[in-house]
Scaffold this active site. Structure first.
Site, PDB file in Angstrom:
ATOM      1  N   HIS A  51       0.800  -1.235   0.000  1.00 31.44           N
ATOM      2  CA  HIS A  51       0.000   0.000   0.000  1.00 31.44           C
ATOM      3  C   HIS A  51       0.825   1.275   0.000  1.00 31.44           C
ATOM      4  CE1 HIS A  51      -3.934  -1.956   0.920  1.00 31.44           C
ATOM      5  NE2 HIS A  51      -3.127  -2.863   1.437  1.00 31.44           N
ATOM      6  N   LYS A  77      -8.683  13.657   4.719  1.00 37.75           N
ATOM      7  CA  LYS A  77      -7.779  12.503   4.681  1.00 37.75           C
ATOM      8  C   LYS A  77      -6.776  12.697   5.807  1.00 37.75           C
ATOM      9  CE  LYS A  77      -6.702  13.735   0.397  1.00 37.75           C
ATOM     10  NZ  LYS A  77      -6.616  12.660  -0.557  1.00 37.75           N
ATOM     11  N   ARG A  78      -5.960  11.660   6.107  1.00 40.76           N
ATOM     12  CA  ARG A  78      -4.913  11.856   7.100  1.00 40.76           C
ATOM     13  C   ARG A  78      -4.048  13.051   6.700  1.00 40.76           C
ATOM     14  NH1 ARG A  78      -4.425   7.959  11.381  1.00 40.76           N
ATOM     15  NH2 ARG A  78      -2.543   9.150  11.831  1.00 40.76           N
ATOM     16  N   LYS A  92       0.566  14.424   1.149  1.00 40.01           N
ATOM     17  CA  LYS A  92      -0.810  14.673   0.679  1.00 40.01           C
ATOM     18  C   LYS A  92      -1.041  16.168   0.413  1.00 40.01           C
ATOM     19  CE  LYS A  92      -2.606  10.645   3.237  1.00 40.01           C
ATOM     20  NZ  LYS A  92      -3.286   9.758   2.259  1.00 40.01           N
ATOM     21  N   THR A 138      -8.737   6.403  -1.810  1.00 39.04           N
ATOM     22  CA  THR A 138     -10.082   5.825  -1.934  1.00 39.04           C
ATOM     23  C   THR A 138     -11.140   6.897  -1.681  1.00 39.04           C
ATOM     24  OG1 THR A 138      -9.723   5.032   0.325  1.00 39.04           O
ATOM     25  CG2 THR A 138      -9.594   3.399  -1.445  1.00 39.04           C
ATOM     26  N   LYS A 145     -14.974   8.017  -3.391  1.00 40.29           N
ATOM     27  CA  LYS A 145     -16.222   8.341  -2.668  1.00 40.29           C
ATOM     28  C   LYS A 145     -16.762   9.696  -3.120  1.00 40.29           C
ATOM     29  CE  LYS A 145     -14.193   5.779   1.101  1.00 40.29           C
ATOM     30  NZ  LYS A 145     -13.344   5.891   2.298  1.00 40.29           N
TER      31      LYS A 145
HETATM   32  O1  NBX Z   1      -3.831   2.674   1.743  1.00 41.97           O
HETATM   33  C1  NBX Z   1      -3.196   3.838   2.204  1.00 41.97           C
HETATM   34  C2  NBX Z   1      -2.559   4.562   1.034  1.00 41.97           C
HETATM   35  O2  NBX Z   1      -1.870   5.703   1.480  1.00 41.97           O
HETATM   36  C3  NBX Z   1      -3.660   4.968   0.078  1.00 41.97           C
HETATM   37  O3  NBX Z   1      -3.121   5.572  -1.059  1.00 41.97           O
HETATM   38  C4  NBX Z   1      -4.461   3.722  -0.322  1.00 41.97           C
HETATM   39  O4  NBX Z   1      -5.586   4.092  -1.057  1.00 41.97           O
HETATM   40  C5  NBX Z   1      -4.923   2.969   0.906  1.00 41.97           C
HETATM   41  C6  NBX Z   1      -5.617   1.674   0.565  1.00 41.97           C
HETATM   42  O5  NBX Z   1      -4.873   0.935  -0.324  1.00 41.97           O
HETATM   43  N1  NBX Z   1      -2.251   3.498   3.232  1.00 41.97           N
HETATM   44  C7  NBX Z   1      -2.612   3.563   4.514  1.00 41.97           C
HETATM   45  O6  NBX Z   1      -3.722   3.942   4.855  1.00 41.97           O
HETATM   46  N2  NBX Z   1      -1.677   3.153   5.418  1.00 41.97           N
HETATM   47  C8  NBX Z   1      -1.863   3.118   6.742  1.00 41.97           C
HETATM   48  O7  NBX Z   1      -2.887   3.490   7.275  1.00 41.97           O
HETATM   49  C9  NBX Z   1      -0.770   2.581   7.588  1.00 41.97           C
HETATM   50  C10 NBX Z   1      -1.065   2.196   8.885  1.00 41.97           C
HETATM   51  C11 NBX Z   1      -0.063   1.705   9.690  1.00 41.97           C
HETATM   52  C12 NBX Z   1       1.231   1.605   9.207  1.00 41.97           C
HETATM   53  C13 NBX Z   1       1.520   1.982   7.921  1.00 41.97           C
HETATM   54  C14 NBX Z   1       0.518   2.482   7.108  1.00 41.97           C
HETATM   55  N3  NBX Z   1       2.209   1.112  10.004  1.00 41.97           N
END
Ligand code: NBX
Length: 838
Positions: A373, A564-565, A570, A672, A676
């Site tokens: 991811h 978003k985060r 971003k 994602t 939405k």
């Molecule tokens: O996953 C996200 C990506 O940044 C997005 O682009 C993508 O759409 C989404 C689904 O595929 N990654 C993400 O949310 N990562 C984390 O939340 C995360 C949590 C814990 C960690 C590393 C990443 N240790």
């Protein structure tokens, strides 16, 4: 809430319904639960009691499907998907379950007959926030789609006692509060203590030979914990399937250590319980950044070991022989968080079930698939060897063995290329030594995928280049998707009614059917209806904003949204710079014609990510100045909605006119939220990044506001020694913007507050904000012009929805089933308790 006029359960009949109508049955069951589950009568009942009574009413209706599903799967011994994820960001269950059961309108009616408002009750549910962001929410959309497509599947994860923190704003700064989501109990889960498993941790290993000369390894742990499964049914949309989300809670094997207790050490006796329960205590709130904490590795191992042991238990009850593990289960790794599963399955098969290495390895590789991811180097998990050995001594040995055999293969294939061997090794040995979890996942899986086309390409060319060269056939792409049940049918009931009135209801299950809306984009009546819905959704969101931020916003202004985060890649701060640019233009030219805009931000910063917190402070500071300035207040509003969550998202996406998807190209794996927004009729301003590229391709370049460098151009610009100062020198507006921040215009004259942010941009600008600033501002000009032609904007908005069918998670899941998991649907006949013999 009004004081409810509760109908007595005995009198039963409401105003004007049939004796056996669904509303009457719901009302009756609701009152039953209010009395016999909550033990309350109306004079004492709280809103929570009413919510819980309704939740239990709905749960009863799930359980029949759940039992029928379990019965059918057990009978068929069906091949099953096990989706392993450290995060499931489910969002509230009640509304979604009502939608999937087809009971939403009946529930509303029966509640209103009791003087209760369904929306108020829905609002009472504390959402299980067991995830950080996109990755956790993707897992939730996937299990929804698996159930809707009638695929046998289990979601395995951790039942965190405290989920993602609750975000509040104090003086414009983020302040975190503990998320006590279990405070009032959780009506959606059932504990299954009878299926608890034991997990070992720490200690050392011993070797011994048996009589036949065979070597056995014994892992002597220094502690064990109990994993107790808590199951939540996951309904398919209008079918009989109810799959399971199985989350593990850590408990002490004995609540008290009596030996210690009898010595009079009460503290010591309880301590074991405290230490054990720590494993599932709290979700780590970092996304896209790893912290090498021992507890985190222990969490990962805990839930993975529980889950694999659970699969072995299921195989046993269904009499499936061990060597058919990979035929019974397709196990998907949601990023590297569960990648330790590769070593754990090897340990279970070889150490605990005496299988030979080669056979176990063959089964393991056929079992696992790995989804990546992220491309960000700081998010790639690696564990310091010493730490790893302390927690998982046996797994380190297994990983060494896997590595030795793997590197032999590399040496054979690439004769003399020792640099490649070093790059590909499961152990990083330059400087401090680490275990590389992504390499373990690649070596131990038969399929590896990224989450959007560009991302999957970059994986092959960059992060996993060597692995792609060695095993090109393992690699593929699975572009993400989101569930239209939650993100349209539940979140946007007005739009759902309009769409279904035009093209029927089939689109909720087959989102491609939204294409049938295309001709309506030219129908002035339909357009008027579409516009009115957006306006109503914006009014609803304005109420929320007034209540939560104390800011009045105008629903006729353009709602420009970035939720978003918070992360530098971003680029929320790119939008912030641009807002200051607009503000500056308005101040220097009060008569400037400008489309009135409301900028809405939402998102959490990782508590330890200082720069992200400063970005929040910058946005709230701009809001404080701009919203108070009478010279611009009709043209510009800036709000930061605290605590962005699934619940809040459901109100935000339907109310957006413009979706901000402005990450530096090559950094956002997919996104994602972008999907939405588009489904709900927002137009996108975005870069050529992640799934934006595919969204633009689908909706048409003319219905998408593109700006910025491409991933390739970013790489070139950086490769040529990027100098942000050059862009500053060449851009008068950008200079004004930076100067305003520097001189404390947004910090009551404090020139220090935002210095770290400004210095980082001027001197390094790692995410190329300056390089993209002008292109972004120009794209916003085009947006402003387009928005003023409201007929044409509406047409484009309809086309965005109509062409978003590809981004249903049903499509994504169908591709995983076909290309990676090789699983078939199983139809579930409904079973009644009268059919069952004990
Ligand atoms: O996953 C996200 C990506 O940044 C997005 O682009 C993508 O759409 C989404 C689904 O595929 N990654 C993400 O949310 N990562 C984390 O939340 C995360 C949590 C814990 C960690 C590393 C990443 N240790």
């Amino acid at each position: 809430m009004n004081q409810p006029q509760v109908v007595s359960p005995n009198s039963g009949r409401g105003p004007d319904d049939e004796p056996d109508s669904p509303t009457r049955r719901l009302r009756h069951a609701f009152l039953h639960h209010l009395f016999y589950t909550q033990g309350k009568f109306p004079a004492l009942a709280t809103k929570t009691d009413y919510y819980l009574a309704l939740a239990h009413t709905v749960r009863d209706r799930l359980l029949q499907r759940w039992i029928s599903t379990a019965n059918e799967y057990t009978k068929n011994g069906s091949r099953t998907v096990a989706y392993l994820s450290a995060e499931f960001l489910m969002g509230p269950h009640l509304g979604n379950n009502l939608i999937n059961l087809g009971l939403f309108d009946d529930a509303r009616k029966s509640m209103s007959e009791l003087g209760l408002n369904l929306d108020d009750l829905l609002y009472e549910e504390e959402e299980p926030g067991l995830g950080n962001g996109g990755l956790g929410r993707l897992a939730a959309c996937f299990i929804d789609s698996l159930a809707t497509l009638e695929i046998p599947a289990v979601g395995y994860g951790i039942r965190y006692e405290f989920g993602i923190f609750h975000q509040t704003l104090v003086d414009g700064w983020q302040v975190e509060k503990t998320d006590k989501w279990l405070r009032y109990g959780n009506p959606w889960e059932l504990a299954r203590p009878e299926w608890s498993v034991t997990v070992k941790l720490g200690g050392h290993t011993e070797r011994m030979q048996d009589n036949s000369g065979q070597l056995h390894v014994r892992w002597v742990p220094n502690r064990t914990v109990l994993g107790v499964p808590y199951d939540t049914p996951i309904l398919g949309y209008r079918n009989n399937t109810a799959n399971t989300l199985r989350l593990w809670k850590a408990e002490a094997p004995e609540a008290f250590d009596f030996a210690v207790f009898n010595r009079g050490d009460y503290q010591g006796a309880v301590n074991q319980k405290v230490v054990s329960e720590n494993l599932s205590k709290v979700l780590y709130p970092n996304d896209e950044h790893v912290e090498g904490k021992e507890l985190r590795l222990a969490q990962q191992y805990f839930f993975v070991s529980c889950s694999l042991q659970d699969m072995l238990r299921i195989m046993k009850t269904q009499h499936v022989p061990l060597h058919e593990f990979h035929e019974k289960f397709a196990v998907q790794l949601n990023d590297t968080h569960p990648a330790i599963g590769v070593a754990e399955l090897m340990r279970l098969l070889t150490d605990e079930h005496q299988m030979h290495w080669n056979q176990a390895w063959d089964i393991t590789r056929k079992t696992f698939g790995y989804t990546n991811h992220t491309l960000l180097p700081e998010a790639l998990e690696r564990w310091p060897l010493e730490l790893f050995k302390r927690v998982l001594p046996r797994h380190l040995e297994i990983i060494y063995e896997i590595n030795a055999r793997f590197l032999d293969e590399v040496r054979q294939r690439y004769f003399g290329d020792e640099a490649r061997v070093t790059r590909m090794s499961l152990i990083e040995e330059t400087g401090e030594r680490y275990v590389r979890m992504a390499h373990l996942a690649c070596v131990g899986s038969h399929a590896i995928n990224g989450v959007a086309e560009l991302h999957s390409e970059l994986l092959k060319q960059d992060v996993l280049k060597d692995f792609h060269e060695m095993w090109p056939a393992k690699f593929g792409n699975k572009t993400n998707g989101v569930t239209p049940r939650r993100w349209i049918a539940l979140a946007n009931p007005r739009l759902t009614r309009l769409i279904s009135g035009a093209i029927g209801e089939g689109w909720i299950k087959r989102l491609e059917e939204l294409r049938q809306l295309e001709p309506f984009a030219l129908d002035p009546n339909f357009r008027a209806g579409w516009r009115e819905i957006k306006r109503a959704n914006k009014r609803d969101l304005s109420d929320v904003i007034r209540k939560r931020c104390g800011v009045a916003v105008d629903p006729s202004s353009m709602f420009d949204v970035q939720v978003k985060r918070i992360h530098e890649y971003k680029r929320q701060h790119l939008s912030a710079l641009h807002i200051i640019g607009l503000y500056h233009r308005l101040k220097t030219n009060p008569n400037l014609e400008m489309t009135p805009r409301t900028f809405i931000f939402g998102g959490k910063a990782a508590p330890g990510y200082w720069m992200a917190k400063l970005i929040i402070r910058l946005i709230t500071s701009i809001g404080e100045v701009v919203n108070r300035d009478p010279a611009v207040r009709d043209k510009l509003r800036v709000v930061f909605l605290p605590n962005f969550s699934v619940t809040n998202g459901q109100r935000i996406y339907p109310a957006a006119d413009l979706s901000e998807q402005i990450s530096t190209a090559g950094k956002e794996a997919s996104g994602t939220g972008n999907m939405k927004f588009a489904m709900n009729g927002a137009l996108t301003i975005g870069t050529m990044d992640g799934a934006n590229i595919e969204i633009r391709e689908q909706v048409g370049a003319e219905n998408f506001f593109l700006f910025g460098l491409t991933a390739h151009e970013v790489a070139t610009v950086r490769g040529n020694g990027y100098r942000p100062q050059d862009y500053l020198d060449g851009n008068a507006e950008l200079r004004e913007v930076i100067s305003l921040i520097r001189h404390g215009y947004f910090s009551r004259g404090d020139g220090e507050l935002f210095r770290p942010l400004v210095d980082s941009l001027v001197n390094h600008d790692p995410y190329c904000l300056f390089a993209d600033y002008q292109s972004y501002a120009d794209a916003h000009e085009r947006v402003g012009t387009a928005y003023r032609d409201s007929e044409d904007w509406t047409r484009m908005s309809i086309l965005n929805s109509a062409r978003s069918g590809l981004f249903s998670s049903d499509r994504t899941i169908a591709e995983y089933c076909r290309d990676i998991w090789n699983v078939q649907p199983v139809q579930v006949p409904i079973l009644s308790h009268e059919d069952v013999r004990v």
